[in-house]
Design an enzyme around this catalytic site. Sequence first.
Site, short mmCIF file in Angstrom:
data_model
loop_
_atom_site.label_atom_id
_atom_site.label_comp_id
_atom_site.label_asym_id
_atom_site.label_seq_id
_atom_site.Cartn_x
_atom_site.Cartn_y
_atom_site.Cartn_z
CG HIS A 75 -1.87 -13.06 31.65
ND1 HIS A 75 -0.90 -13.70 30.82
CD2 HIS A 75 -3.02 -12.98 32.07
CE1 HIS A 75 -2.52 -14.77 31.13
NE2 HIS A 75 -3.54 -14.30 31.96
CE LYS A 299 3.28 -4.06 22.17
NZ LYS A 299 2.92 -4.23 23.16
CE1 TYR A 387 4.05 -10.10 24.73
CE2 TYR A 387 2.48 -9.55 26.30
CZ TYR A 387 2.73 -10.87 25.07
OH TYR A 387 2.24 -11.39 25.26
P1 RFL Z 1 -11.03 -3.18 13.60
O1 RFL Z 1 -11.68 -3.74 14.33
O2 RFL Z 1 -10.89 -3.98 11.85
O3 RFL Z 1 -12.80 -2.01 12.48
C1 RFL Z 1 -13.28 -1.60 11.60
C2 RFL Z 1 -14.64 -1.82 11.46
O4 RFL Z 1 -14.79 -1.08 10.59
C3 RFL Z 1 -15.86 -1.63 9.53
N1 RFL Z 1 -16.09 -1.07 8.13
C4 RFL Z 1 -16.91 -0.65 7.40
N2 RFL Z 1 -17.52 0.03 8.57
C5 RFL Z 1 -18.55 1.50 7.25
N3 RFL Z 1 -17.95 0.93 6.08
C6 RFL Z 1 -16.89 0.64 5.62
N4 RFL Z 1 -16.90 0.40 4.35
C7 RFL Z 1 -16.14 -0.15 6.21
N5 RFL Z 1 -15.47 -1.04 6.48
C8 RFL Z 1 -15.05 -1.92 7.19
C9 RFL Z 1 -15.70 -3.05 10.11
O5 RFL Z 1 -16.60 -4.02 10.06
C10 RFL Z 1 -14.94 -2.79 11.75
O6 RFL Z 1 -15.97 -2.89 12.10
O7 RFL Z 1 -10.31 -2.29 13.06
P2 RFL Z 1 -10.06 -1.63 14.66
O8 RFL Z 1 -10.75 -0.55 15.10
O9 RFL Z 1 -8.51 -0.60 13.78
O10 RFL Z 1 -8.96 -2.16 15.26
C11 RFL Z 1 -7.72 -3.34 15.35
C12 RFL Z 1 -8.20 -4.40 15.43
O11 RFL Z 1 -9.14 -5.21 16.02
C13 RFL Z 1 -6.78 -5.09 15.73
O12 RFL Z 1 -5.53 -4.89 15.21
C14 RFL Z 1 -6.40 -6.42 16.50
O13 RFL Z 1 -7.67 -7.60 16.13
C15 RFL Z 1 -5.47 -7.09 15.85
N6 RFL Z 1 -5.15 -7.84 17.33
C16 RFL Z 1 -4.31 -8.04 18.30
N7 RFL Z 1 -4.21 -6.76 18.70
C17 RFL Z 1 -3.55 -6.58 20.25
O14 RFL Z 1 -3.96 -5.52 21.01
N8 RFL Z 1 -3.83 -7.40 20.96
C18 RFL Z 1 -3.90 -8.78 20.43
O15 RFL Z 1 -3.03 -9.35 21.13
C19 RFL Z 1 -4.02 -8.69 19.15
N9 RFL Z 1 -4.49 -10.38 18.39
C20 RFL Z 1 -5.27 -9.69 16.01
C21 RFL Z 1 -4.64 -10.58 17.88
C22 RFL Z 1 -5.70 -9.68 14.86
C23 RFL Z 1 -5.77 -10.77 15.08
N10 RFL Z 1 -6.64 -11.54 13.29
C24 RFL Z 1 -7.68 -11.93 13.44
C25 RFL Z 1 -6.09 -10.28 12.26
C26 RFL Z 1 -4.83 -11.88 16.83
C27 RFL Z 1 -5.26 -12.27 15.72
C28 RFL Z 1 -5.77 -13.42 15.26
C1 PHB Z 2 -4.15 -13.85 21.84
O1 PHB Z 2 -5.39 -13.38 20.70
O2 PHB Z 2 -4.61 -14.18 23.15
C2 PHB Z 2 -3.48 -13.37 21.08
C3 PHB Z 2 -2.91 -12.78 19.84
C4 PHB Z 2 -1.57 -12.17 20.00
C5 PHB Z 2 -0.73 -12.81 20.79
C6 PHB Z 2 -0.99 -12.82 22.15
C7 PHB Z 2 -2.44 -13.32 22.23
O3 PHB Z 2 0.85 -12.28 20.29
#
Ligand code: RFL
Ligand code: PHB
Length: 393
Positions: A75, A299, A387
């Site tokens: 993108h 992020k 970004y």
């Molecule tokens: P995770 O992915 O939460 O992984 C942590 C892991 O630890 C496990 N765990 C345990 N394991 C053993 N013992 C325990 N007591 C434990 N407790 C927990 C969990 O089961 C899990 O497998 O953390 P990590 O690795 O730091 O990664 C972070 C990312 O997952 C998170 O920051 C992103 O998903 C945030 N996020 C986005 N980030 C981006 O860079 N770009 C995006 O477009 C973006 N969009 C988003 C997002 C997060 C979203 N939600 C649902 C919070 C969009 C959404 C809607």
């Molecule tokens: C996505 O889940 O595709 C997503 C989430 C947050 C953003 C952009 C894309 O800011």
Amino acid sequence: MAQYKTQVGIVGAGPAGLMLSHLLRLKGIHSIVLEAKSRLYCEERVRAGVLEYTSVKMLQDAGVGERLNREGLRHEGIELGLNGVRHRIPFVDLTGKCVTVYGQQEVVKDLIARRLADGGDLRFECGEISVEAFTTNRPRIFVRREGSTDEIHCDYIAGCDGFHGICRNACPEGALTIYERTYPFAWLGILAEAAPSREELVYMLHQRGFALYSMRSPRVTRLYLQCAPDESIEQWSDDRIWHELQTRLHCSDGWRPAEGRILQKSVTGMRSFVVEPLQFGRLFLAGDAAHIVPPTGAKGMNLAFADVHYLAEALGVRFGGGGTGYLERYSETCLSRIWKVQRFSWWMTTLLHRFENEAAFDHKRQIAELEYVMSSRAAATSLAENYVGLPLD
Ligand code: RFL
Ligand code: PHB
């Protein structure tokens, strides 16, 4: 009690834990990854989708970018919109860089496959985990499952267990300082079986609230709506979701998102959160265990990769005989970048959401700011360089 030994015990098999384990293996450092959930659960959890150029480069340089190169969607910009009028922010033109849309669960699948192919020690469904003695030279992780306990002796422990994990809270009270902000809204997100009808993401500020048009693949779109923080998903039929998305995203040039079967829907709260420092004794926190950003700047996963990049480098120096200086500076090194990313995520969030009971002055100021970003090359460049990703020093 079964006993094991490793150089780095990693709690959590999300993007942070898996990437750290892989980067360490490239440096010849042994690790064991301990995950509470099943492999399938980790591989199917739908979350982030946008990779900064720094994250893409990290995955490519680490030899795990093959499918990303093939299937990731490049993108070169995003579109910002105000009440149906869109304006493009051309990343490549402004910064020479771009981002890649590739689902977090795809990154997780690629990393798990690679760790297992390399003979990595990944343990899923670990039951109850505790981290102990990390202020001594002999930290340990205990895994209690079905009446038996495994004891893992580590040189260092990496807490990569996400926001609700146990590592951060294992530090004694008062050892860590928390900086936090919650927002008075959440995102209702859907995954829809519909081919993207625009090439780039659309971030729209509408009278009724924020909406985001995103995608995952040539057949699947991802869309979000600003909603109440305590929104009940049961109140949102598929028809109501599409109606609200069409209202907020409909544009003056006639564009509207294509509809399709809703495959998944969920509500996510919004918060900014940072813990300082990221280290206590021989326990190092990385990723969501240490910080949360509201998703507006895309992020979270990228920050997690930046942390483990610095941590792997520091552990590489330590195990290569270069001393503990880099490890001691791990927290400071990460925090300098984390706070810049926190600022950007907070700024994108306040720029694009409606705040209930907001003073009329603040709303006027918000509109002026968005119009400024949409009309000034300098302002658009600032957005773009954040970004696509600030450089990793
Ligand atoms: P995770 O992915 O939460 O992984 C942590 C892991 O630890 C496990 N765990 C345990 N394991 C053993 N013992 C325990 N007591 C434990 N407790 C927990 C969990 O089961 C899990 O497998 O953390 P990590 O690795 O730091 O990664 C972070 C990312 O997952 C998170 O920051 C992103 O998903 C945030 N996020 C986005 N980030 C981006 O860079 N770009 C995006 O477009 C973006 N969009 C988003 C997002 C997060 C979203 N939600 C649902 C919070 C969009 C959404 C809607
Ligand atoms: C996505 O889940 O595709 C997503 C989430 C947050 C953003 C952009 C894309 O800011």
